[in-house]
Motif scaffolding. Structure first.
Motif, PDB file in Angstrom:
ATOM      1  N   LEU A 180      65.912  52.560  57.458  1.00 36.54           N
ATOM      2  CA  LEU A 180      64.600  52.751  56.839  1.00 36.54           C
ATOM      3  C   LEU A 180      63.648  51.654  57.297  1.00 36.54           C
ATOM      4  O   LEU A 180      64.063  50.521  57.553  1.00 36.54           O
ATOM      5  CB  LEU A 180      64.715  52.693  55.315  1.00 36.54           C
ATOM      6  CG  LEU A 180      65.749  53.585  54.649  1.00 36.54           C
ATOM      7  CD1 LEU A 180      65.741  53.358  53.141  1.00 36.54           C
ATOM      8  CD2 LEU A 180      65.517  55.047  54.974  1.00 36.54           C
ATOM      9  N   VAL A 181      62.373  52.003  57.373  1.00 27.86           N
ATOM     10  CA  VAL A 181      61.319  51.021  57.587  1.00 27.86           C
ATOM     11  C   VAL A 181      60.235  51.292  56.549  1.00 27.86           C
ATOM     12  O   VAL A 181      60.126  52.403  56.018  1.00 27.86           O
ATOM     13  CB  VAL A 181      60.717  51.080  59.013  1.00 27.86           C
ATOM     14  CG1 VAL A 181      61.759  50.686  60.046  1.00 27.86           C
ATOM     15  CG2 VAL A 181      60.133  52.448  59.324  1.00 27.86           C
ATOM     16  N   CYS A 182      59.455  50.276  56.250  1.00 25.62           N
ATOM     17  CA  CYS A 182      58.324  50.473  55.335  1.00 25.62           C
ATOM     18  C   CYS A 182      57.113  49.749  55.907  1.00 25.62           C
ATOM     19  O   CYS A 182      57.238  48.875  56.769  1.00 25.62           O
ATOM     20  CB  CYS A 182      58.644  50.002  53.917  1.00 25.62           C
ATOM     21  SG  CYS A 182      59.025  48.256  53.792  1.00 25.62           S
ATOM     22  N   ASP A 183      55.938  50.149  55.419  1.00 28.15           N
ATOM     23  CA  ASP A 183      54.691  49.568  55.912  1.00 28.15           C
ATOM     24  C   ASP A 183      54.714  48.046  55.754  1.00 28.15           C
ATOM     25  O   ASP A 183      55.276  47.512  54.790  1.00 28.15           O
ATOM     26  CB  ASP A 183      53.498  50.128  55.130  1.00 28.15           C
ATOM     27  CG  ASP A 183      53.279  51.612  55.377  1.00 28.15           C
ATOM     28  OD1 ASP A 183      54.006  52.207  56.205  1.00 28.15           O
ATOM     29  OD2 ASP A 183      52.380  52.180  54.725  1.00 28.15           O
ATOM     30  N   ARG A 184      54.071  47.378  56.691  1.00 31.02           N
ATOM     31  CA  ARG A 184      54.008  45.913  56.640  1.00 31.02           C
ATOM     32  C   ARG A 184      53.227  45.436  55.426  1.00 31.02           C
ATOM     33  O   ARG A 184      53.507  44.377  54.882  1.00 31.02           O
ATOM     34  CB  ARG A 184      53.354  45.377  57.908  1.00 31.02           C
ATOM     35  CG  ARG A 184      54.201  45.544  59.144  1.00 31.02           C
ATOM     36  CD  ARG A 184      53.479  44.955  60.338  1.00 31.02           C
ATOM     37  NE  ARG A 184      54.276  45.070  61.535  1.00 31.02           N
ATOM     38  CZ  ARG A 184      53.881  44.633  62.715  1.00 31.02           C
ATOM     39  NH1 ARG A 184      52.700  44.052  62.844  1.00 31.02           N
ATOM     40  NH2 ARG A 184      54.658  44.770  63.772  1.00 31.02           N
ATOM     41  N   ASN A 202      61.374  54.624  46.726  1.00 28.11           N
ATOM     42  CA  ASN A 202      62.677  55.292  46.589  1.00 28.11           C
ATOM     43  C   ASN A 202      63.637  54.990  47.742  1.00 28.11           C
ATOM     44  O   ASN A 202      64.296  55.899  48.270  1.00 28.11           O
ATOM     45  CB  ASN A 202      62.487  56.807  46.435  1.00 28.11           C
ATOM     46  CG  ASN A 202      61.644  57.156  45.234  1.00 28.11           C
ATOM     47  OD1 ASN A 202      61.881  56.660  44.131  1.00 28.11           O
ATOM     48  ND2 ASN A 202      60.628  57.973  45.445  1.00 28.11           N
ATOM     49  N   PRO A 203      63.764  53.730  48.142  1.00 37.21           N
ATOM     50  CA  PRO A 203      64.630  53.427  49.284  1.00 37.21           C
ATOM     51  C   PRO A 203      66.100  53.774  49.048  1.00 37.21           C
ATOM     52  O   PRO A 203      66.797  54.144  49.998  1.00 37.21           O
ATOM     53  CB  PRO A 203      64.433  51.924  49.504  1.00 37.21           C
ATOM     54  CG  PRO A 203      63.947  51.405  48.193  1.00 37.21           C
ATOM     55  CD  PRO A 203      63.135  52.511  47.593  1.00 37.21           C
ATOM     56  N   LEU A 204      66.581  53.679  47.832  1.00 37.09           N
ATOM     57  CA  LEU A 204      67.989  53.995  47.586  1.00 37.09           C
ATOM     58  C   LEU A 204      68.284  55.465  47.853  1.00 37.09           C
ATOM     59  O   LEU A 204      69.320  55.810  48.440  1.00 37.09           O
ATOM     60  CB  LEU A 204      68.382  53.625  46.153  1.00 37.09           C
ATOM     61  CG  LEU A 204      68.343  52.124  45.832  1.00 37.09           C
ATOM     62  CD1 LEU A 204      68.693  51.886  44.372  1.00 37.09           C
ATOM     63  CD2 LEU A 204      69.278  51.348  46.749  1.00 37.09           C
ATOM     64  N   GLU A 205      67.341  56.341  47.460  1.00 37.45           N
ATOM     65  CA  GLU A 205      67.531  57.770  47.704  1.00 37.45           C
ATOM     66  C   GLU A 205      67.481  58.081  49.196  1.00 37.45           C
ATOM     67  O   GLU A 205      68.292  58.852  49.710  1.00 37.45           O
ATOM     68  CB  GLU A 205      66.480  58.596  46.953  1.00 37.45           C
ATOM     69  CG  GLU A 205      66.698  58.636  45.452  1.00 37.45           C
ATOM     70  CD  GLU A 205      66.081  57.444  44.714  1.00 37.45           C
ATOM     71  OE1 GLU A 205      65.636  56.476  45.387  1.00 37.45           O
ATOM     72  OE2 GLU A 205      66.065  57.475  43.485  1.00 37.45           O
ATOM     73  N   TYR A 206      66.531  57.483  49.914  1.00 40.98           N
ATOM     74  CA  TYR A 206      66.444  57.711  51.351  1.00 40.98           C
ATOM     75  C   TYR A 206      67.658  57.122  52.083  1.00 40.98           C
ATOM     76  O   TYR A 206      68.135  57.691  53.066  1.00 40.98           O
ATOM     77  CB  TYR A 206      65.148  57.141  51.918  1.00 40.98           C
ATOM     78  CG  TYR A 206      63.951  58.017  51.646  1.00 40.98           C
ATOM     79  CD1 TYR A 206      63.797  59.225  52.315  1.00 40.98           C
ATOM     80  CD2 TYR A 206      62.985  57.646  50.719  1.00 40.98           C
ATOM     81  CE1 TYR A 206      62.703  60.045  52.065  1.00 40.98           C
ATOM     82  CE2 TYR A 206      61.887  58.455  50.469  1.00 40.98           C
ATOM     83  CZ  TYR A 206      61.760  59.655  51.134  1.00 40.98           C
ATOM     84  OH  TYR A 206      60.671  60.480  50.879  1.00 40.98           O
TER      85      TYR A 206
END
Length: 192
Positions: A65-69, A54-58
């Motif tokens: 934003l960051v996400c797990d590698r 849900n990156p657009l909502e965040y």
């Protein structure tokens, strides 16, 4: 002078919340993540959100934003790792807060940061009524390589990684209600 940044961990699966993305679940008319975000933004200049869906909502919350590698849900230390990798080298410490403790106060965050300033080589985390709160922490960024090696070896346990470094537990018994994790719809309704 130490420079602090923060990451709000919102990358879990939300199993006890029926698979919902806990950070986006409404709490008192706002996404649950927004409460930890506000507490962190009041105390540090740079805040990131670690999310794996849900990156657009965040992104609507207006912070990077960051996400797990690696794909999937690899535990909270993967979110810490992603945040550390995104930080400038002048950042010496990372404040870590989970997205599912929306009752957290600025005073509690400030106390955690003050303890970290007094103990700059320690991983400092909160403890209330004998219960450790490993994800309410400040981690020196100098332990980034250690964290990379830990995760590359397939390990995920937060407590066991912390144990490899100097650790300080900050007792905040009187603030225990502010550290309530809202992990289920029932807990969410009871605290609304």
């Amino acid at each position: 002078m130490s420079a602090f940044a923060a990451v709000i961990l919102a990358g879990g699966q939300g199993r006890r919340m029926g698979g919902c993305d806990k950070g986006l679940v409404p709490f008192r008319q706002a996404p649950m993540v927004s409460w930890s975000l506000a507490a962190a933004q009041a105390e540090v200049a740079r805040v990131l959100i670690s999310c794996n869906r849900n990156p657009l909502e965040y992104a609507r919350l207006g912070v990077p934003l960051v996400c797990d590698r690696q794909a999937g849900f690899n535990g909270p230390l993967s979110g810490v790792q992603a945040a550390m990798a995104a930080l400038d080298t002048e950042i010496s410490h990372l404040l870590v807060l989970p997205c599912d403790t929306p009752l957290i106060s600025r005073d509690l965050v400030r106390s955690l940061l003050d303890a970290a300033r007094r103990n700059p080589d320690h991983i400092v985390h909160l403890q209330s009524e004998g219960q450790p709160h490993y994800l309410h922490a400040v981690i020196p960024c100098r332990y980034r390589d250690s964290l990379d090696l830990w995760l590359e070896s397939g390990q995920q346990a937060v407590r066991r990684w912390y144990a490899q470094h100097p650790v300080m537990r900050l007792a905040v018994d009187e603030q225990a209600p502010r550290l309530l994790n809202l992990n289920s719809p029932e807990q969410l309704r009871a605290s609304a």
